[in-house]
Design an enzyme around this catalytic site. Structure first.
Site, short mmCIF file in Angstrom:
data_model
loop_
_atom_site.label_atom_id
_atom_site.label_comp_id
_atom_site.label_asym_id
_atom_site.label_seq_id
_atom_site.Cartn_x
_atom_site.Cartn_y
_atom_site.Cartn_z
CG ASP A 173 38.06 40.67 41.59
OD1 ASP A 173 38.96 40.92 41.95
OD2 ASP A 173 36.77 40.93 41.95
CG HIS A 196 40.55 42.82 38.61
ND1 HIS A 196 39.92 43.25 39.39
CD2 HIS A 196 40.20 42.78 37.25
CE1 HIS A 196 38.53 43.63 38.60
NE2 HIS A 196 39.03 43.28 37.64
#
Ligand SMILES: *[C@@H]1O[C@H](CO)[C@@H](O)[C@H](O)[C@H]1NC(C)=O
Ligand SMILES: *[C@@H]1O[C@H](CO)[C@@H](O)[C@H](O)[C@H]1NC(C)=O
Length: 352
Positions: A173, A196
């Site tokens: 993430d 991310h």
């Protein structure tokens, strides 16, 4: 008691790998020789969390709380044993889920430094910083697989004067995510990937969020990440603000969305995307950002129809699309950025 400011307890929930049978409990480390305002030096070993998520009562493994002048160092590893838990995380879709434990929580910690430690395979976020002031993370390594859900590297909220320096973060993430009330934050010399990217937000989901003010992301490298540097706010949001954010000297190596302001952030379509965000974004600069993008959308500035972004600057942007079906583009919606220096792709080649 002879302690300095704000001392409550340092509670460490530790499972020592050296013990054959897993032991658990809450330890006040002062009973084990540590000063509440002193140093915790990890042995150069690994602390291993229990694999079963149901073992944890509050969504946390190790919690450092209400401590002033702490140094946490020593080269050790916090191994969250996340593999058993990632499949069980449905919190993105189920609001009644039980949150999985975070490897390390810093709650109300002040004037402290965390350095030369590793956080591995957390079940959820790796490090969560809440209500802290003047805390530096230096040479921290955070690692989890690219497909591990919700394993953000360092999440900061309601904290002032936090620095993340010379660190390597690769997770499933965001490498770094900055929630509401993040003030005076520096992210410098951080390499990120997989993951991310480095994100401000998401903002606006809850009532009473504090503004984000003063973020510098400097001299960072993003490698094969989904996003590069990003500001994200929910549509149909509560009121809020994010300002004075600077992204400078960033290298993008095969990043899917290198520069992105997304005011219609709506994962899993759990929101009313047609109602604009009420988060006011202003004073943002993207300067000297170079490298490669794996999609054509090199620059996406999607601001709110209700509150267009103000004072956005693009300066010396050079991002090459490495596909062979055309050139990179730069999209500007509800924003008119100030433009300076090199612009590849041409700034705002797509407008709306
Ligand atoms: C911030 O914390 C460091 C310890 O990490 C300390 O040396 C420094 O004096 C603190 N700064 C302020 C302004 O209190
Ligand atoms: C960014 O890089 C340039 C060129 O190397 C340097 O002069 C500048 O000081 C850097 N910016 C920051 C904020 O470190």
């Amino acid at each position: 008691m002879g302690f300095k400011l704000n001392i409550a307890t340092i509670s460490l929930l530790l499972i020592l790998t050296s013990t054959a049978r897993a032991q658990s409990g809450v330890f006040d480390v002062r009973n084990y020789g540590a000063q509440a305002n002193g140093d915790i030096t990890l042995v150069q070993g690994t602390l291993q969390a229990p694999g079963d998520p149901s073992f944890f009562k509050d969504a946390s493994w190790v919690t450092l709380e209400r401590i002033d002048s702490l140094t946490l160092s020593g080269g050790g590893t916090f191994d969250g044993q996340g593999k058993t838990a990632w499949g069980k995380n449905d919190c993105s879709k189920n609001k009644f889920c039980s949150p999985l434990p975070i490897n390390i929580r810093l709650n109300f910690v002040t004037n402290s430094e965390i350095r030369d430690i590793t956080s591995l395979d957390s079940k959820q976020f790796h490090i969560n910083v809440l209500g802290c002031q003047n805390v530096t993370f230096r040479r921290v390594t955070i690692t989890a697989p690219e497909d591990s859900l919700n394993t953000d590297g360092i999440h900061i909220g309601r904290s002032t004067g936090i620095r993340i320096i010379d660190s390597h973060i690769g997770t499933g993430d965001d490498c770094v995510s900055l929630g509401d009330g993040s003030k005076d934050i520096v992210v410098k010399g951080v390499s990120c990937g997989p993951g991310h990217g480095i994100s401000i937000g998401s903002l606006g989901k809850y009532d009473g969020e504090e503004p984000v003010v003063g973020v510098k992301v400097i001299g960072c490298t993003l490698t094969k990440t989904m996003n590069g540097v990003r500001i994200k706010t929910w549509p149909n949001s509560f009121d809020g603000a994010a300002s004075h954010m600077r992204f400078e000297n960033i290298t993008m190596d095969n990043v899917a969305n290198p520069i992105i302001i997304d005011q219609v952030y709506c994962p899993y379509n759990q929101c009313q995307a047609e109602i604009p965000s009420k988060i006011k974004i202003s004073k943002v600069s993207f300067e000297n950002i170079r490298g490669t993008t794996t999609t054509k959308q090199a620059v996406q500035l999607h601001c709110s129809k209700a509150l267009p972004c103000q004072n956005v600057q693009l300066r010396d942007i050079d991002l090459a699309y490495n596909g062979n079906d055309g050139d990179a583009i730069s999209e500007c919606i509800n924003v008119t950025p100030n433009i300076d220096g090199i612009q590849n792709p041409p700034a705002c080649s797509v407008k709306a």
